[in-house]
Design an enzyme around this catalytic site. Structure first.
Site, PDB file in Angstrom:
ATOM      1  N   GLU A 152      -8.194  -4.912   5.184  1.00  0.00           N
ATOM      2  CA  GLU A 152      -7.949  -4.901   3.720  1.00  0.00           C
ATOM      3  C   GLU A 152      -6.720  -5.595   3.065  1.00  0.00           C
ATOM      4  O   GLU A 152      -6.714  -6.373   2.196  1.00  0.00           O
ATOM      5  CB  GLU A 152      -7.697  -3.580   3.519  1.00  0.00           C
ATOM      6  CG  GLU A 152      -8.967  -2.859   4.858  1.00  0.00           C
ATOM      7  CD  GLU A 152      -8.698  -0.968   4.413  1.00  0.00           C
ATOM      8  OE1 GLU A 152      -9.349  -0.558   3.232  1.00  0.00           O
ATOM      9  OE2 GLU A 152      -8.815  -0.604   5.449  1.00  0.00           O
TER      10      GLU A 152
ATOM     11  N   ASN B 123       0.501  -1.052  -0.163  1.00  0.00           N
ATOM     12  CA  ASN B 123       0.128   0.028  -0.010  1.00  0.00           C
ATOM     13  C   ASN B 123       0.875   1.728   0.343  1.00  0.00           C
ATOM     14  O   ASN B 123       1.799   1.785   1.307  1.00  0.00           O
ATOM     15  CB  ASN B 123      -0.900   0.019   1.116  1.00  0.00           C
ATOM     16  CG  ASN B 123      -2.021   1.145   1.759  1.00  0.00           C
ATOM     17  OD1 ASN B 123      -1.741   1.971   0.405  1.00  0.00           O
ATOM     18  ND2 ASN B 123      -2.702   0.542   1.925  1.00  0.00           N
TER      19      ASN B 123
ATOM     20  N   HIS C 220     -13.000   2.602   0.100  1.00  0.00           N
ATOM     21  CA  HIS C 220     -12.576   1.822   1.035  1.00  0.00           C
ATOM     22  C   HIS C 220     -13.221   0.415   0.746  1.00  0.00           C
ATOM     23  O   HIS C 220     -13.770  -0.296   1.085  1.00  0.00           O
ATOM     24  CB  HIS C 220     -13.267   1.846   2.537  1.00  0.00           C
ATOM     25  CG  HIS C 220     -12.753   3.637   3.162  1.00  0.00           C
ATOM     26  ND1 HIS C 220     -13.299   3.780   3.673  1.00  0.00           N
ATOM     27  CD2 HIS C 220     -11.538   3.734   3.358  1.00  0.00           C
ATOM     28  CE1 HIS C 220     -12.815   5.285   4.144  1.00  0.00           C
ATOM     29  NE2 HIS C 220     -11.512   4.705   4.407  1.00  0.00           N
TER      30      HIS C 220
ATOM     31  N   ARG D 262     -12.435  15.536   7.521  1.00  0.00           N
ATOM     32  CA  ARG D 262     -13.054  15.719   6.129  1.00  0.00           C
ATOM     33  C   ARG D 262     -13.979  16.087   6.779  1.00  0.00           C
ATOM     34  O   ARG D 262     -14.208  15.580   7.702  1.00  0.00           O
ATOM     35  CB  ARG D 262     -12.730  15.038   5.197  1.00  0.00           C
ATOM     36  CG  ARG D 262     -11.904  14.447   4.734  1.00  0.00           C
ATOM     37  CD  ARG D 262     -11.917  12.843   3.180  1.00  0.00           C
ATOM     38  NE  ARG D 262     -10.206  12.124   3.524  1.00  0.00           N
ATOM     39  CZ  ARG D 262     -10.318  11.319   3.373  1.00  0.00           C
ATOM     40  NH1 ARG D 262     -11.409  10.670   4.020  1.00  0.00           N
ATOM     41  NH2 ARG D 262      -9.127  10.513   3.775  1.00  0.00           N
TER      42      ARG D 262
ATOM     43  N   ARG E   3      -3.049  -2.292  -3.625  1.00  0.00           N
ATOM     44  CA  ARG E   3      -3.917  -1.497  -3.450  1.00  0.00           C
ATOM     45  C   ARG E   3      -3.931  -0.356  -4.090  1.00  0.00           C
ATOM     46  O   ARG E   3      -2.729   0.587  -4.053  1.00  0.00           O
ATOM     47  CB  ARG E   3      -3.920  -0.959  -1.787  1.00  0.00           C
ATOM     48  CG  ARG E   3      -4.843   0.310  -1.691  1.00  0.00           C
ATOM     49  CD  ARG E   3      -5.025   0.901  -0.698  1.00  0.00           C
ATOM     50  NE  ARG E   3      -6.678   1.337   0.008  1.00  0.00           N
ATOM     51  CZ  ARG E   3      -6.289   3.158   0.678  1.00  0.00           C
ATOM     52  NH1 ARG E   3      -5.284   3.189   0.805  1.00  0.00           N
ATOM     53  NH2 ARG E   3      -7.542   4.010   0.332  1.00  0.00           N
TER      54      ARG E   3
END
Length: 403
Positions: free
Chosen positions: A389, A12, A185, A246, A96
């Site tokens: 993940e 990743n 996601h 955010r 990823r």
């Protein structure tokens, strides 16, 4: 691929970091995990844990100039444990990739054409896809003979119907600039929705689940029979729930207002909404543990931030209940979802008429295993399902290269 090649290295690659895990796909066991951070700085740091040998975590600090140097350092750490990139047991490297647009709906073996398409999507993922590309190119240079697979954050959400994916703007303009809701996601939502079905003892095709991925970044999804039919993030990961830094959903005219009235530039507004909003903008903290501590001490600003966060969660739970028609479970996952019992309790409080409730004792239990937190007689199951993940990326990668 040889019969003995059962390992997958998951990478990743961020703008200044590389997270990695080496897994054995015979049983999903992690052989090594690590992180390289602050790439390009004098104080770069590599933390490596050789789980296969039971060794202690090793940390080194010093300048790591770029991603090529970072991956070479990772390869050296793995080799020191007998797990090197040159091992015949390594079947593939899974990467990823944040944005796959509409073209990539499933894991994909990387070739030059795939790289070009990922690069073409940089304008809609300027913070993520360039770093993902750097990691891929570096890994291909180190092992050009090894299958490299891209697993896309957006892929799981490509099953959304057009009426859920499109924004209500001029169609020609939207199509010309690839403006639509993609969602993110996706590997987490895929993994958690499937694991939730397993927890209920049912096949994913039989279960409707609302997945709440609550970390510093946060997103919700409505999953009907194993297929995503709606999700909270949109063209970018800014839309949707209140997050650590955010804003989530906001009137688009706020951006015009800030440019006209406050004299802010496009970059200023971008930084405001992505890095200085959400919980940190509301109360100065984006760590839910610290926010709860402040609430316990009577801090009203922290309380308001928490209430705004929960209010948005409730709105999405209600909306996705309407979208799905029938909900079998609401699943909490990621750092906040898995560990913050007060968030779970508050998010479902008052939703008893919708069949949702939390058992206080079950909710207070801390565990790394999937578990129910709803009363036995609850019409809709409430669950905590730790996400994984990296395992999802490894499984998708291995399934593709071993087919």
């Amino acid at each position: 691929m040889t019969a003995t090649a059962t390992r997958v290295l998951v990478l990743n690659s961020g703008s200044s970091s590389v997270k990695y895990q080496l897994l054995d796909m015979r049983d999903g066991a992690r052989l090594a995990v690590g992180l390289v951070e602050r790439i390009g700085e004098e104080t770069s740091r590599l933390a490596h844990t050789p789980l296969a040998t039971g060794g202690d975590k090793r940390e080194t600090e010093g300048p790591i100039a770029d991603h090529e140097a970072a991956l070479k350092a990772v390869a050296a750490e793995l080799s020191a444990d007998g797990l090197g990139l040159d091992s015949p047991e390594l079947a593939a490297i899974g990467h990823r990739v944040v944005h796959g647009g509409l073209k990539f709906t499933e894991p994909t073996v990387i070739d030059d054409a795939v790289l070009q398409e990922i690069e073409r999507l940089v304008p809609v993922a300027p913070l993520h896809n360039p770093a993902n590309l750097t990691g891929i190119r570096t890994a291909r240079a180190l092992r050009p003979d090894l299958p490299q697979v891209a697993v896309f954050d957006t892929a799981f959400h490509t099953t959304m119907p057009e009426y859920a994916a499109r924004y209500a703007i001029d169609v020609e303009t939207a199509d010309a600039h690839r403006i639509r809701r993609y969602g993110f996601h996706g590997t987490s939502h895929a993994y958690v929705s499937r694991k939730t079905a397993e927890l209920l003892g049912k096949d994913p095709s039989e279960v409707n689940v609302i997945v709440l991925h609550l970390g510093n970044g946060a997103s919700a999804s409505a999953v009907a029979g194993g297929r995503c039919v709606d999700t909270s993030m949109g063209l970018t990961p800014l839309e949707g729930l209140v997050m650590g830094t955010r804003s989530g959903d906001i009137d688009p005219a706020v951006t015009f207002h800030l440019k006209r009235v406050a004299g802010m530039s496009e970059d200023d507004v971008d930084v405001l909404l992505n890095k200085k909003s959400g919980l940190v903008g509301l109360c100065g903290d984006n760590d839910m543990r610290e926010i709860r501590r402040r609430i316990d001490e009577g801090d009203e600003r922290a309380r308001l931030a928490f209430d705004i966060y929960i209010h948005r969660l409730k709105k999405y739970i209600g909306a996705y209940t309407a979208v799905l028609g029938r909900v079998d479970a609401v699943a909490f996952t990621a750092g906040v979802g898995e560990n913050a019992a007060p968030v779970r309790a508050a998010a479902l409080a008052g939703l008893e008429e919708m069949g949702l409730a939390v058992d206080a004792d079950l909710n207070a239990v801390r565990s790394g295993e999937p578990r129910l937190i709803s009363p036995e007689d609850a019409r809709v199951a409430a669950a905590v399902v730790p996400t994984d993940e990296e395992l999802e990326i490894a499984q998708q990668t291995y399934a593709l290269v071993s087919a």
